[in-house]
Design a protein around this motif. Sequence first.
Motif, PDB file in Angstrom:
ATOM      1  N   MET A   1       0.837  -1.177   0.000  1.00  9.82           N
ATOM      2  CA  MET A   1       0.000   0.000   0.000  1.00  9.82           C
ATOM      3  C   MET A   1       0.886   1.246   0.000  1.00  9.82           C
ATOM      4  N   ARG A   2       0.552   2.209  -0.840  1.00  5.72           N
ATOM      5  CA  ARG A   2       1.317   3.456  -0.964  1.00  5.72           C
ATOM      6  C   ARG A   2       0.929   4.421   0.145  1.00  5.72           C
ATOM      7  N   LYS A   3       1.941   5.011   0.769  1.00  5.33           N
ATOM      8  CA  LYS A   3       1.702   5.984   1.825  1.00  5.33           C
ATOM      9  C   LYS A   3       1.228   7.305   1.216  1.00  5.33           C
ATOM     10  N   PHE A   4       0.223   7.920   1.838  1.00  4.65           N
ATOM     11  CA  PHE A   4      -0.294   9.205   1.380  1.00  4.65           C
ATOM     12  C   PHE A   4       0.734  10.299   1.658  1.00  4.65           C
ATOM     13  N   SER A   5       0.973  11.154   0.687  1.00  2.00           N
ATOM     14  CA  SER A   5       1.889  12.279   0.847  1.00  2.00           C
ATOM     15  C   SER A   5       1.103  13.576   0.771  1.00  2.00           C
ATOM     16  N   LEU A   6       1.278  14.421   1.768  1.00  2.46           N
ATOM     17  CA  LEU A   6       0.622  15.729   1.755  1.00  2.46           C
ATOM     18  C   LEU A   6       1.036  16.542   0.535  1.00  2.46           C
ATOM     19  N   LEU A   7       2.279  16.382   0.110  1.00  2.00           N
ATOM     20  CA  LEU A   7       2.808  17.165  -1.005  1.00  2.00           C
ATOM     21  C   LEU A   7       2.182  16.775  -2.344  1.00  2.00           C
ATOM     22  N   ASP A   8       1.503  15.634  -2.382  1.00  4.44           N
ATOM     23  CA  ASP A   8       0.826  15.223  -3.606  1.00  4.44           C
ATOM     24  C   ASP A   8      -0.512  15.927  -3.789  1.00  4.44           C
ATOM     25  N   HIS A   9      -0.996  16.578  -2.736  1.00  7.71           N
ATOM     26  CA  HIS A   9      -2.306  17.238  -2.822  1.00  7.71           C
ATOM     27  C   HIS A   9      -2.182  18.542  -3.608  1.00  7.71           C
ATOM     28  N   GLU A  10      -3.153  18.817  -4.464  1.00  7.12           N
ATOM     29  CA  GLU A  10      -3.091  19.985  -5.344  1.00  7.12           C
ATOM     30  C   GLU A  10      -3.103  21.317  -4.601  1.00  7.12           C
ATOM     31  N   LEU A  11      -3.612  21.350  -3.376  1.00 11.64           N
ATOM     32  CA  LEU A  11      -3.681  22.602  -2.624  1.00 11.64           C
ATOM     33  C   LEU A  11      -2.436  22.864  -1.775  1.00 11.64           C
ATOM     34  N   ILE A  12      -1.540  21.894  -1.689  1.00 10.49           N
ATOM     35  CA  ILE A  12      -0.309  22.064  -0.904  1.00 10.49           C
ATOM     36  C   ILE A  12       0.807  22.486  -1.858  1.00 10.49           C
ATOM     37  N   PRO A  13       1.373  23.692  -1.658  1.00 12.06           N
ATOM     38  CA  PRO A  13       2.453  24.137  -2.543  1.00 12.06           C
ATOM     39  C   PRO A  13       3.751  23.375  -2.266  1.00 12.06           C
ATOM     40  N   LYS A  14       4.692  23.501  -3.177  1.00 12.08           N
ATOM     41  CA  LYS A  14       5.990  22.842  -3.048  1.00 12.08           C
ATOM     42  C   LYS A  14       6.749  23.429  -1.851  1.00 12.08           C
ATOM     43  N   HIS A  15       7.279  22.559  -1.006  1.00 11.00           N
ATOM     44  CA  HIS A  15       8.096  22.947   0.151  1.00 11.00           C
ATOM     45  C   HIS A  15       9.464  22.294  -0.008  1.00 11.00           C
ATOM     46  N   GLU A  16      10.520  23.044   0.276  1.00 16.14           N
ATOM     47  CA  GLU A  16      11.865  22.459   0.231  1.00 16.14           C
ATOM     48  C   GLU A  16      12.768  23.163   1.229  1.00 16.14           C
ATOM     49  N   ILE A  17      13.702  22.409   1.772  1.00 18.72           N
ATOM     50  CA  ILE A  17      14.665  22.958   2.722  1.00 18.72           C
ATOM     51  C   ILE A  17      15.739  23.691   1.933  1.00 18.72           C
ATOM     52  N   MET A  18      16.047  24.908   2.348  1.00 19.46           N
ATOM     53  CA  MET A  18      17.047  25.713   1.638  1.00 19.46           C
ATOM     54  C   MET A  18      18.461  25.377   2.110  1.00 19.46           C
ATOM     55  N   SER A  19      19.410  25.461   1.190  1.00 16.04           N
ATOM     56  CA  SER A  19      20.820  25.301   1.556  1.00 16.04           C
ATOM     57  C   SER A  19      21.302  26.608   2.194  1.00 16.04           C
ATOM     58  N   GLU A  20      22.411  26.557   2.884  1.00 17.83           N
ATOM     59  CA  GLU A  20      22.965  27.758   3.525  1.00 17.83           C
ATOM     60  C   GLU A  20      23.304  28.829   2.486  1.00 17.83           C
ATOM     61  N   GLU A  21      23.806  28.421   1.321  1.00 16.88           N
ATOM     62  CA  GLU A  21      24.166  29.377   0.272  1.00 16.88           C
ATOM     63  C   GLU A  21      22.926  30.095  -0.261  1.00 16.88           C
ATOM     64  N   GLU A  22      21.864  29.322  -0.511  1.00 16.52           N
ATOM     65  CA  GLU A  22      20.613  29.923  -0.990  1.00 16.52           C
ATOM     66  C   GLU A  22      20.058  30.895   0.052  1.00 16.52           C
ATOM     67  N   LEU A  23      20.103  30.491   1.310  1.00 17.47           N
ATOM     68  CA  LEU A  23      19.576  31.328   2.387  1.00 17.47           C
ATOM     69  C   LEU A  23      20.359  32.632   2.502  1.00 17.47           C
ATOM     70  N   LYS A  24      21.675  32.557   2.436  1.00 21.04           N
ATOM     71  CA  LYS A  24      22.500  33.772   2.516  1.00 21.04           C
ATOM     72  C   LYS A  24      22.131  34.753   1.407  1.00 21.04           C
ATOM     73  N   ALA A  25      21.910  34.231   0.203  1.00 21.55           N
ATOM     74  CA  ALA A  25      21.555  35.093  -0.933  1.00 21.55           C
ATOM     75  C   ALA A  25      20.206  35.769  -0.703  1.00 21.55           C
ATOM     76  N   VAL A  26      19.219  35.030  -0.206  1.00 20.76           N
ATOM     77  CA  VAL A  26      17.887  35.596   0.045  1.00 20.76           C
ATOM     78  C   VAL A  26      17.952  36.652   1.146  1.00 20.76           C
ATOM     79  N   LEU A  27      18.665  36.349   2.226  1.00 19.07           N
ATOM     80  CA  LEU A  27      18.773  37.304   3.331  1.00 19.07           C
ATOM     81  C   LEU A  27      19.464  38.586   2.884  1.00 19.07           C
ATOM     82  N   LYS A  28      20.442  38.455   1.988  1.00 19.26           N
ATOM     83  CA  LYS A  28      21.143  39.629   1.469  1.00 19.26           C
ATOM     84  C   LYS A  28      20.212  40.473   0.592  1.00 19.26           C
ATOM     85  N   ILE A  29      19.435  39.815  -0.258  1.00 16.39           N
ATOM     86  CA  ILE A  29      18.494  40.525  -1.135  1.00 16.39           C
ATOM     87  C   ILE A  29      17.518  41.358  -0.318  1.00 16.39           C
TER      88      ILE A  29
END
Length: 78
Positions: A1-29
Amino acid sequence: MRKFSLLDHELIPKHEIMSEEELKAVLKIYNIGKEQLPKVKVEDPVVQEIGAQVGEVVRITRKSQTAGEAFYYRLVIA
């Protein structure tokens, strides 16, 4: 049986953990510190599903009618 994933639902947007480099760039912006980001609890079901830990930042990618894609950032807290 396949486990249900919240991320498969059409109303849940994409979530991802940011790398330190990506985070530094966003904080600087935006010229802010990590603690100034909006927060999300580590108990949040989607945060648990992606395996984010306290202190990490999650990037949420939502569809936007005007921008195509819009990015939101949340600091994971206890």
